[in-house]
Design a protein around this motif. Sequence first.
Motif, mmCIF file in Angstrom:
data_model
loop_
_atom_site.group_PDB
_atom_site.id
_atom_site.type_symbol
_atom_site.label_atom_id
_atom_site.label_comp_id
_atom_site.label_asym_id
_atom_site.label_seq_id
_atom_site.Cartn_x
_atom_site.Cartn_y
_atom_site.Cartn_z
ATOM 1 N N TRP A 1 6.792 -5.585 -40.230
ATOM 2 C CA TRP A 1 8.241 -5.662 -40.350
ATOM 3 C C TRP A 1 8.888 -4.385 -39.845
ATOM 4 O O TRP A 1 8.385 -3.290 -40.089
ATOM 5 N N ARG A 2 10.015 -4.530 -39.153
ATOM 6 C CA ARG A 2 10.874 -3.400 -38.813
ATOM 7 C C ARG A 2 12.033 -3.378 -39.812
ATOM 8 O O ARG A 2 12.777 -4.350 -39.933
ATOM 9 N N VAL A 3 12.156 -2.282 -40.540
ATOM 10 C CA VAL A 3 13.153 -2.178 -41.608
ATOM 11 C C VAL A 3 14.127 -1.053 -41.248
ATOM 12 O O VAL A 3 13.730 0.112 -41.171
ATOM 13 N N PRO A 4 15.408 -1.362 -41.008
ATOM 14 C CA PRO A 4 16.374 -0.306 -40.701
ATOM 15 C C PRO A 4 16.612 0.593 -41.900
ATOM 16 O O PRO A 4 16.677 0.132 -43.038
ATOM 17 N N LEU A 5 16.739 1.884 -41.639
ATOM 18 C CA LEU A 5 16.971 2.864 -42.695
ATOM 19 C C LEU A 5 18.412 3.356 -42.691
ATOM 20 O O LEU A 5 18.722 4.377 -43.277
ATOM 21 N N HIS A 6 19.289 2.588 -42.033
ATOM 22 C CA HIS A 6 20.710 2.899 -41.982
ATOM 23 C C HIS A 6 21.484 1.636 -42.340
ATOM 24 O O HIS A 6 20.934 0.530 -42.333
ATOM 25 N N ASP A 7 22.741 1.763 -42.631
ATOM 26 C CA ASP A 7 23.557 0.616 -43.023
ATOM 27 C C ASP A 7 23.783 -0.332 -41.847
ATOM 28 O O ASP A 7 23.916 0.104 -40.696
ATOM 29 N N GLY A 8 23.839 -1.619 -42.151
ATOM 30 C CA GLY A 8 24.218 -2.600 -41.157
ATOM 31 C C GLY A 8 23.078 -3.201 -40.364
ATOM 32 O O GLY A 8 23.281 -4.143 -39.595
ATOM 33 N N GLY A 9 21.862 -2.683 -40.508
ATOM 34 C CA GLY A 9 20.740 -3.228 -39.758
ATOM 35 C C GLY A 9 20.138 -4.425 -40.462
ATOM 36 O O GLY A 9 20.342 -4.662 -41.651
ATOM 37 N N GLN A 10 19.365 -5.206 -39.695
ATOM 38 C CA GLN A 10 18.713 -6.391 -40.234
ATOM 39 C C GLN A 10 17.200 -6.252 -40.143
ATOM 40 O O GLN A 10 16.659 -5.896 -39.094
ATOM 41 N N ARG A 11 16.530 -6.518 -41.242
ATOM 42 C CA ARG A 11 15.074 -6.492 -41.281
ATOM 43 C C ARG A 11 14.514 -7.623 -40.413
ATOM 44 O O ARG A 11 14.970 -8.759 -40.477
ATOM 45 N N LYS A 12 13.495 -7.310 -39.584
ATOM 46 C CA LYS A 12 12.923 -8.317 -38.694
ATOM 47 C C LYS A 12 11.405 -8.197 -38.662
ATOM 48 O O LYS A 12 10.876 -7.080 -38.672
ATOM 49 N N PRO A 13 10.705 -9.331 -38.556
ATOM 50 C CA PRO A 13 9.278 -9.245 -38.245
ATOM 51 C C PRO A 13 9.110 -8.938 -36.763
ATOM 52 O O PRO A 13 9.829 -9.499 -35.923
ATOM 53 N N VAL A 14 8.185 -8.043 -36.426
ATOM 54 C CA VAL A 14 7.937 -7.733 -35.018
ATOM 55 C C VAL A 14 6.583 -8.253 -34.557
ATOM 56 O O VAL A 14 6.346 -8.373 -33.353
ATOM 57 N N ALA A 15 5.690 -8.580 -35.500
ATOM 58 C CA ALA A 15 4.401 -9.163 -35.144
ATOM 59 C C ALA A 15 3.849 -9.897 -36.363
ATOM 60 O O ALA A 15 4.135 -9.523 -37.508
#
Length: 299
Positions: free
Chosen positions: A162-176
């Motif tokens: 998972w790619r998890v944003p560490l700032h406001d407004g981002g969306q968590r996404k699976p990358v693999a």
Amino acid sequence: MTSTNENSSAGEVVGQEAGPDTYPPTVTCPSDDCYQSITDPAMAGSIAFDGKGNAYVSTFDGNLFKLDLALGRRENEPPEPPELIASGLNGDSQHTCMGLALDGKGNAYVVNGARQLWRVPLDEQPPELMATGLDAQGSPSDVAVDWAGEYAYVITRDGVLWRVPLHDGGQRKPVATSLGTADGVVLDGDGRNAYVVNRAGVLWRVPLPALDSDQLAVPEQVGTKIPGGGLGVTLDWAGQNAYVVGRGGALIRVPLDGGPQQQAATGLGHHFRPWRWTRRATPTSSEVTSEPSLLHVAD
């Protein structure tokens, strides 16, 4: 597409050529070349370094400690007592704290069995809960963070990165996905690839998609012979080799160009969490020095 077993599914295989061993002899632990640098705290799970002579150790029961590494100290020269930086990072007493990573802004990051991601400022500020509900199928097992502290990459035991944003407004996404029962993840120096190791003994290279992409990466196998299955992975500063620790207490060097693997060390015990690489010098992310390097394992 190749599948080695149920724990190492689809991906491109990078071949491992057979050939003579061109590496240094295998180190046997304990010895003059492999000694205990840190013996406290108890229940140590993961270790990371800040390049300033300090080691940070997370424990299974949710504590984060700072230690003066004092590189070169031998076992008969005891280190200073560890300094407690934070506690309660396991969510509650029923869960285990897993993984540890540092960014370039003075923060540590840990994940736990409660499916939480914590950021711990190393300047004595209180910990921050950055994400919850990290995957409903498999609990997090390790975390890597880019140097800028913008994104965390969390691997879960069901083989999802998972790619998890560490700032406001981002969306968590699976990358693999389909990476097997994974236990370790690390980023390369450019942040272009993640490397994931699983319990089937497979080391994956995961080319990270663009931040605005919804496509999943197609992983490549760069190592397939980790005895007992891999528990943790790190890279050398030159980005030429991965080092994987397995359940049997062996340390395996895996060239990232597809060259033959080598057993770098044995006798490390039954390790449960990954280690991290450090040098006596303090190179930048692109600098490579010729000064001898040290490798540390958390047991």
